[in-house]
Design a protein around this motif. Structure first.
Motif: not given
Length: 139
Positions: A28-40, A61-71, A133-137
């Motif tokens: 997905p566009p906007g996915l952190d480069r560190k997370l691309v291998p996990l997605y792939a 998904l948990r990593s994405l949520i944490q990148s938004q400043g949530l647990r 739909h969720v902008p980077p934190y």
């Protein structure tokens, strides 16, 4: 003129390359480069092991949520907080459609897959929605 065996080999090799997994450019566009291998990896194993793909997608998904400043411990609750902060309500509706309950979201090790392939595809599509739909934190 190529022989039928050559044509079959060429067609077989093309489909084999597609089955090995998608290129990270399908991430997905906007996915952190560190997370691309996990997605792939989640995409690559979805057909062979939907449970593995779901587990990887939940970690992502948990990593994405944490990148938004949530647990990231309670996926449904955290998505609700993001919606309260301005993310589209459609994210919560998508969770409802996926039937991802708060209990299941809290315990990714206890997968309850009613429709393994569908569940994996739905989680991967949700990741696309989230990144769109969720902008980077901003820290």
């Amino acid at each position: 003129m190529p022989s039928p065996d050559t044509e079959a080999d060429a067609a077989g090799s093309a489909s084999a390359g597609e089955q090995e997994g998608r290129e990270p450019s399908d991430a997905p566009p906007g996915l952190d480069r560190k997370l691309v291998p996990l997605y792939a990896e989640a995409v690559a194993v979805a057909d062979v092991s939907p449970a593995s793909a779901c587990a990887l997608a939940r970690l992502l998904l948990r990593s994405l949520i944490q990148s938004q400043g949530l647990r990231g411990r309670h996926i449904v609750r955290d998505i609700g907080e993001l919606v309260s902060a301005g993310a589209p309500v459609g994210l919560l509706r998508a969770l409802d459609v996926m039937k991802l309950s708060d209990t299941e979201a809290r315990r990714p090790g206890e997968l309850n897959l009613a429709n393994g392939h569908g569940d994996a595809q739905n989680l991967l599509m949700f990741i696309h929605l989230f990144t769109q739909h969720v902008p980077p934190y901003e820290r």
